[in-house]
Write a protein that holds these residues in place. Structure first.
Motif, short mmCIF file in Angstrom:
data_model
loop_
_atom_site.label_atom_id
_atom_site.label_comp_id
_atom_site.label_asym_id
_atom_site.label_seq_id
_atom_site.Cartn_x
_atom_site.Cartn_y
_atom_site.Cartn_z
N PHE A 113 -83.72 85.02 -10.64
CA PHE A 113 -82.39 85.61 -11.48
C PHE A 113 -81.70 84.52 -11.88
O PHE A 113 -81.12 84.35 -12.99
CB PHE A 113 -81.63 86.64 -10.65
CG PHE A 113 -82.48 87.88 -10.77
CD1 PHE A 113 -82.50 88.71 -11.86
CD2 PHE A 113 -82.85 88.42 -9.65
CE1 PHE A 113 -83.29 89.88 -11.95
CE2 PHE A 113 -83.55 89.87 -9.57
CZ PHE A 113 -83.58 90.62 -10.75
N CYS A 130 -83.48 82.53 -14.62
CA CYS A 130 -83.36 83.22 -16.03
C CYS A 130 -82.07 83.37 -16.58
O CYS A 130 -82.04 83.04 -17.71
CB CYS A 130 -83.58 84.89 -15.40
SG CYS A 130 -83.76 85.94 -17.04
N GLY A 154 -87.38 82.22 -19.61
CA GLY A 154 -86.64 83.52 -19.14
C GLY A 154 -87.38 84.47 -18.77
O GLY A 154 -87.29 85.15 -17.86
N GLY A 194 -87.62 85.98 -15.12
CA GLY A 194 -87.31 87.42 -14.76
C GLY A 194 -88.68 87.92 -14.13
O GLY A 194 -88.44 88.91 -13.15
N THR A 195 -89.64 87.79 -14.61
CA THR A 195 -90.86 88.16 -13.93
C THR A 195 -91.07 88.07 -12.44
O THR A 195 -91.19 88.75 -11.81
CB THR A 195 -92.29 87.89 -14.51
OG1 THR A 195 -92.16 88.30 -16.00
CG2 THR A 195 -93.43 88.53 -14.08
N ALA A 237 -88.70 86.99 -10.42
CA ALA A 237 -87.48 87.62 -9.79
C ALA A 237 -87.71 89.17 -9.59
O ALA A 237 -87.55 89.50 -8.61
CB ALA A 237 -86.21 87.41 -10.82
#
Length: 118
Positions: free
Chosen positions: A28, A31, A50, A54-55, A57
């Motif tokens: 996160f 990202c 990002g 994000g993946t 995270a």
């Protein structure tokens, strides 16, 4: 029955959850950083980075949520084994029988003392 391999993995579960939490927080943060960079520089490259962050995270957060801790896993293994054990199920019956016998004995002693005093 628990095998040595099961016992090993039970002790490792807290570490796995810790890794999941770390990956979630790191993902996160990266990202958010990528979104900040994307506003200042090229948006296409920042969006790709990002998305990857994000993946990571989301996977880390899922790992942290759905992998049980060591205490939870031990409860998952032990509580059904205890609840389904016939000798453990007999304990309340045995305890109730012993308490009943003890109470009858004490009641007999008390009533015997009262009849002897009269």
């Amino acid at each position: 029955m628990l095998t040595p391999s099961d016992m090993y993995w039970l002790t490792r579960l807290d570490g796995i959850v810790g890794i999941g939490v770390f990956l979630g927080i790191l993902g996160f943060a990266v990202c958010a950083g990528c979104l900040g960079i994307g506003l200042c520089e090229g948006i296409q490259r920042a969006v790709r980075a990002g998305f990857i962050a994000g993946t990571v995270a989301v996977l880390g957060a899922l790992l942290a949520v759905f992998v049980p801790t060591t205490k939870e896993a031990v409860a998952i293994y032990v509580i059904p084994a205890i609840a389904n054990n016939e000798s453990v199920r007999a304990i309340p019956d045995t305890a109730a029988r012993l308490a009943d016998e003890w109470l009858k004995q004490k009641l007999g002693e008390i009533t015997g003392e009262k009849t002897q005093k009269k």
